[in-house]
Scaffold this active site. Structure first.
Site, mmCIF file in Angstrom:
data_model
loop_
_atom_site.group_PDB
_atom_site.id
_atom_site.type_symbol
_atom_site.label_atom_id
_atom_site.label_comp_id
_atom_site.label_asym_id
_atom_site.label_seq_id
_atom_site.Cartn_x
_atom_site.Cartn_y
_atom_site.Cartn_z
ATOM 1 N N SER A 183 2.263 1.507 -0.216
ATOM 2 C CA SER A 183 2.750 1.184 -1.562
ATOM 3 C C SER A 183 4.010 0.335 -1.436
ATOM 4 C CB SER A 183 3.001 2.466 -2.367
ATOM 5 O OG SER A 183 3.418 2.168 -3.679
ATOM 6 N N THR A 184 5.155 0.839 -1.897
ATOM 7 C CA THR A 184 6.393 0.068 -1.867
ATOM 8 C C THR A 184 6.744 -0.359 -0.438
ATOM 9 O OG1 THR A 184 7.161 1.391 -3.723
ATOM 10 C CG2 THR A 184 8.808 0.065 -2.582
ATOM 11 N N HIS A 236 -1.094 -0.023 -3.313
ATOM 12 C CA HIS A 236 -0.840 0.067 -4.746
ATOM 13 C C HIS A 236 -0.481 -1.322 -5.268
ATOM 14 C CE1 HIS A 236 0.385 4.581 -4.248
ATOM 15 N NE2 HIS A 236 -0.911 4.372 -4.098
ATOM 16 N N MET A 296 6.331 4.850 -2.245
ATOM 17 C CA MET A 296 6.884 5.905 -3.089
ATOM 18 C C MET A 296 5.816 6.952 -3.379
ATOM 19 S SD MET A 296 9.355 4.124 -5.920
ATOM 20 C CE MET A 296 7.991 3.387 -6.803
ATOM 21 N N ASP A 345 1.015 9.929 -2.816
ATOM 22 C CA ASP A 345 -0.390 9.548 -2.760
ATOM 23 C C ASP A 345 -0.830 9.461 -1.300
ATOM 24 O OD1 ASP A 345 -2.904 8.724 -3.614
ATOM 25 O OD2 ASP A 345 -2.340 6.602 -3.580
#
Length: 396
Positions: free
Chosen positions: A212-213, A240, A333, A336
């Protein structure tokens, strides 16, 4: 096997500890909304609301922000032109690029990451869309919080305490690892033992990656070194990202790896030599049809506030490949991937997590590490090497 690490918990938020934010957008409505949302949070302080990139460059040293939310399309000096000038004046500034969901802006946003931006956030196309989008507000606040606090931790002096000896799979070495992240002054330290599991004795037949991030930068580094692995087995990635952005990400990863990388299509076979990227705004899963693994795309509800999410991919992969599955959880973040990783490990598969020091945000990898699901916790620069060795037969 266990590793003693330091985790932190927030104790208080004094005025001097607030994350200082500079909002840069040519829309007065958008600037006002974002500023108000951030000021509603007790741990943020909006130090400026500016119309152009030039204003931001001129004032960044005086304002001394921790985070800048930087629009891409602005008069006088646009965001991508302002970015290197801002970082030249303030090297540790966290820049979050804000852009609407167009092919051009997706390309610019990913380019900005390579130029030093910490992250990006897709912005609704109209001021009304910004006003009514609860997802945009939540994502913006969380990105500012996580990235801003990480920046403060990196600047804070580390207490003079003896360092615990590192396990070989978690110690930092040359290979791209970032400096250790020091805890902020307003946190309480506690020791957590991270237990490592043995790797599966079964040779993996698939590689799964969740991120993600900070993920686009991390994926580029890892995928660029996995040529031999991609030739052996299929690689499936859930990052993401919204639609359009995943299209550009696949193109970037294809150039980095020299292998075919594309957004997955519903029903297509999963075969060695290809990298499949979950399309934006839809969950990528796998299933067996006529004895062979295929891609399944599902437009269901958000999972862990995300779509695509990592959990659906890992959960279904555990059913398809079982113990012949290797999973890597990169920076991001939230948590997940933790639920799916637990199912994968229960089926006999193995998990590698990116370590905290090299992660932009140690949420997703931290969640699987702290749940005791990992067989290794590694700096980003060592992950591809480890994966390659595992697919060559290494089991430790």
């Amino acid at each position: 096997m266990a590793l003693a690490v330091t985790s932190t918990s927030r104790a208080s938020t004094a005025t001097g500890d607030r994350v200082r934010v500079m909002v840069v957008d040519d829309s007065v409505v958008v600037r006002g909304l974002i500023s108000r949302w951030l000021e509603e949070q007790p741990d943020f302080e909006v130090v400026a609301s500016l119309r152009t990139g030039q204003e931001a460059v001129d004032q960044v040293e005086r304002l001394d922000p921790d985070v800048a939310i930087l629009d891409i399309e602005m008069p006088v000096l646009d965001g991508i032109s302002a970015l290197p000038l801002l970082l030249a004046k303030k090297r540790d500034l966290v820049v979050i690029m804000a852009s609407t969901l167009t092919l051009k802006n997706a390309e610019i946003s990913l380019k900005a990451l390579s130029l030093g931006a910490a992250d990006y956030i897709p912005k609704p196309e109209t001021a009304r869309g910004v006003t009514t989008s609860a997802d945009f507000k939540r994502d913006l606040v969380e990105k500012v919080r996580h990235l801003g606090l990480r920046r403060r931790r990196m600047r804070a002096p580390r207490p003079a305490t003896p360092a615990a000896p590192a396990h070989p799979d978690t110690r930092l070495a040359g290979g791209g690892a970032r400096p250790s992240v020091a805890p902020p002054a307003h946190t309480i330290e506690k020791t957590v033992a991270l237990k490592l599991r043995p790797f599966s004795h079964t040779l993996p037949r698939v590689l799964l990656i969740g991120s993600s991030t900070g993920g686009p930068q991390a994926l580029n580094e890892v995928i660029a070194q996995l040529g031999r692995v991609i030739d052996q087995v299929p690689v499936l990635i859930t990052q993401h990202m919204p639609p359009t952005f995943t299209t550009i990400l696949a193109e970037h990863l294809s150039r980095a790896s020299g292998r075919p990388v594309r957004e997955a299509q519903d029903g297509e076979p999963v075969v060695a030599g290809r990298v499949y990227v979950a399309p934006g705004a839809i969950h990528m899963q796998v299933a067996r049809r006529d004895g062979s693994p295929v891609i399944v795309l599902r437009d269901g509800p958000l999972v862990n506030f995300c779509k695509p999410a990592v959990d659906p991919l890992l959960s279904t992969a555990a059913q398809v490949w079982g113990g012949a599955t290797l999973c890597v959880i990169l920076t991001g973040m939230g948590s997940d991937g933790a639920k799916g990783a637990a199912e994968l490990v229960a089926a006999g598969g193995s998990v590698i997590a990116q370590d905290e020091a090299s992660s932009v945000v140690w949420g997703m990898p931290g969640a699987v590490a702290q749940a005791g699901l990992c067989s290794a916790i590694l700096p980003l620069g060592q992950i591809a090497q480890k994966v390659t060795r595992i697919f060559s037969g290494e089991r430790s």
